[in-house]
Design an enzyme around this catalytic site. Structure first.
Site, PDB file in Angstrom:
ATOM      1  N   HIS A   1      35.095  42.640  43.256  1.00 48.73           N
ATOM      2  CA  HIS A   1      33.748  43.192  43.191  1.00 48.73           C
ATOM      3  C   HIS A   1      32.887  42.375  42.237  1.00 48.73           C
ATOM      4  O   HIS A   1      33.391  41.539  41.481  1.00 48.73           O
ATOM      5  CB  HIS A   1      33.781  44.661  42.756  1.00 48.73           C
ATOM      6  CG  HIS A   1      34.510  44.908  41.460  1.00 48.73           C
ATOM      7  ND1 HIS A   1      35.886  44.806  41.330  1.00 48.73           N
ATOM      8  CD2 HIS A   1      34.051  45.258  40.226  1.00 48.73           C
ATOM      9  CE1 HIS A   1      36.239  45.078  40.085  1.00 48.73           C
ATOM     10  NE2 HIS A   1      35.140  45.342  39.386  1.00 48.73           N
TER      11      HIS A   1
ATOM     12  N   ARG B   1      19.744  48.630  35.063  1.00 52.61           N
ATOM     13  CA  ARG B   1      20.970  49.308  35.494  1.00 52.61           C
ATOM     14  C   ARG B   1      21.887  49.495  34.299  1.00 52.61           C
ATOM     15  O   ARG B   1      22.149  48.546  33.550  1.00 52.61           O
ATOM     16  CB  ARG B   1      21.691  48.503  36.573  1.00 52.61           C
ATOM     17  CG  ARG B   1      22.915  49.207  37.171  1.00 52.61           C
ATOM     18  CD  ARG B   1      23.485  48.396  38.343  1.00 52.61           C
ATOM     19  NE  ARG B   1      24.457  49.169  39.097  1.00 52.61           N
ATOM     20  CZ  ARG B   1      25.768  49.187  38.861  1.00 52.61           C
ATOM     21  NH1 ARG B   1      26.259  48.447  37.869  1.00 52.61           N
ATOM     22  NH2 ARG B   1      26.586  49.911  39.596  1.00 52.61           N
TER      23      ARG B   1
ATOM     24  N   HIS C   1      35.289  39.460  40.560  1.00 53.04           N
ATOM     25  CA  HIS C   1      36.564  39.566  39.855  1.00 53.04           C
ATOM     26  C   HIS C   1      37.319  40.790  40.359  1.00 53.04           C
ATOM     27  O   HIS C   1      36.771  41.615  41.088  1.00 53.04           O
ATOM     28  CB  HIS C   1      36.335  39.702  38.342  1.00 53.04           C
ATOM     29  CG  HIS C   1      35.628  40.965  37.957  1.00 53.04           C
ATOM     30  ND1 HIS C   1      34.278  41.162  38.190  1.00 53.04           N
ATOM     31  CD2 HIS C   1      36.068  42.119  37.372  1.00 53.04           C
ATOM     32  CE1 HIS C   1      33.915  42.356  37.769  1.00 53.04           C
ATOM     33  NE2 HIS C   1      34.987  42.964  37.272  1.00 53.04           N
TER      34      HIS C   1
ATOM     35  N   ASP D   1      39.872  43.924  38.570  1.00 50.40           N
ATOM     36  CA  ASP D   1      40.200  44.495  37.266  1.00 50.40           C
ATOM     37  C   ASP D   1      41.703  44.384  37.033  1.00 50.40           C
ATOM     38  O   ASP D   1      42.491  44.796  37.892  1.00 50.40           O
ATOM     39  CB  ASP D   1      39.768  45.958  37.196  1.00 50.40           C
ATOM     40  CG  ASP D   1      38.254  46.117  37.280  1.00 50.40           C
ATOM     41  OD1 ASP D   1      37.538  45.141  36.957  1.00 50.40           O
ATOM     42  OD2 ASP D   1      37.803  47.209  37.666  1.00 50.40           O
TER      43      ASP D   1
END
Length: 330
Positions: free
Chosen positions: A263, A273, A206, A208
């Site tokens: 990204h 993570r 996607h 941002d």
């Protein structure tokens, strides 16, 4: 080790083939904020990648570690405890696996909140009942620091583009009605894929929608960016630096000079993570169009004029991988 109490069936989440011999991408631009000559490097990074990392940013390690500890503490709770306040989970608050309402799923759980004081207080009281003040204090101090960092970076961008005033971008974040968001993501390990060269999609590809995103993660890899040729490269983890994403709104404001980076995040098979992202957005009423100060003689706008509210509403109706800016181009 933090794990999801109710893992999503693997068949619902995209599996990405990987090769363990692949090296990390070595071309991530590094911007030293203590050096005034970094502006040219930053502008080049925004034009070529829409992505870079900053060092000597001035944000104390202890402030970051404090918030990460609060996040880990929350994600370590049982699923029942994390989901106990369903009243705030329609959009903000806790979410697990489902990303938005249009069918996107990922191997993650998260906290999503608005950055205003009222929203932070509501989230803290609802989800951190044992000690809401500790979380509220940690996230408030962190947001104050990264918002300042975002404005510093945006002002360097304006100076690098030779446009005045230098707060032409940053004033949108400083506005009292700035529509900014904060997200804490947790990507648990995925033991099922430890024996094969595959990884689960944690957060699908996607861009941002906002102006700028400030990302920090722990020392676990997973972030990937797309290069101009469409190939995906893995970004080395660096828990001491902050990564900067150019958002769709900044791409529009610069008439496409800056690139909104595509990204995604792949879940690590062995390690947990945790990432924290500040999404700096303009006020909902703000009209977005290429800045006249940037337009050369005879240069035509690539985009229709629209408000941030119109774009945000449209973006929320799409899938993650959709070209959200497509319908706003001339």
């Amino acid at each position: 080790m933090v794990v999801l109490a109710k893992p999503a069936p693997l068949e619902q989440i995209s599996i990405i083939k990987t090769h363990t011999s692949n090296n990390f991408f070595t071309g991530v631009p590094v911007i030293d904020l203590s050096r005034p000559d970094s502006k040219a490097t930053m502008i080049k990074a925004c034009m070529e990648l829409g992505f870079f990392k900053v060092i000597n940013h001035g944000i104390p390690t202890g402030l970051v570690s404090r918030l990460e500890a609060e996040a880990v503490k929350f994600f370590s709770l049982s699923q029942v405890e994390k989901e106990r306040d369903s009243g705030i989970r329609s959009l903000f608050g806790y979410g697990s696996k489902r990303i938005g309402s249009n069918g996107d799923v990922g191997w993650l759980e998260y906290l999503l909140m608005q950055t205003n004081r009222e929203s932070l207080s509501r989230t803290s009281q609802a989800l951190f009942r044992a000690n809401p003040d500790a979380f509220r204090s940690a996230v408030s101090e962190y947001l104050s620091a990264v918002k300042k960092l975002a404005c510093e970076v945006l002002e360097m961008m304006a100076e690098g583009l030779n446009i005045q005033p230098k707060n032409v971008f940053s004033k949108l974040l400083m506005d009292e009605e700035s529509d900014s968001l904060f997200r804490l993501n947790h990507y648990p390990p995925c033991p099922q894929l430890q024996e094969v060269d595959c990884k689960l999609t944690g957060f699908g590809e996607h861009t941002d929608p906002q102006i700028i995103s400030i990302l920090r993660s722990n020392n676990t890899s997973g972030l990937q960016i797309s290069l101009r040729d469409g190939s995906w490269v893995s970004v080395p983890s660096d828990q001491k630096s902050f990564f900067i994403n150019v958002g769709d709104s900044l791409q529009v404001l610069t008439n496409g000079r800056f690139r909104s980076v595509r990204h995604r995040v792949l879940a690590n098979s062995y390690k947990s993570r945790v990432s924290m992202i500040y999404f700096g957005g303009p006020p909902q009423r703000e009209r977005l169009a290429p800045l006249p100060l940037l337009m050369g003689e005879g240069e035509e706008s690539l985009y229709k004029e629209f408000t941030w509210f119109e774009y945000k509403t449209s973006a929320y109706k799409t899938r993650l991988a959709d070209n959200r800016l497509g319908q706003f181009m001339k």
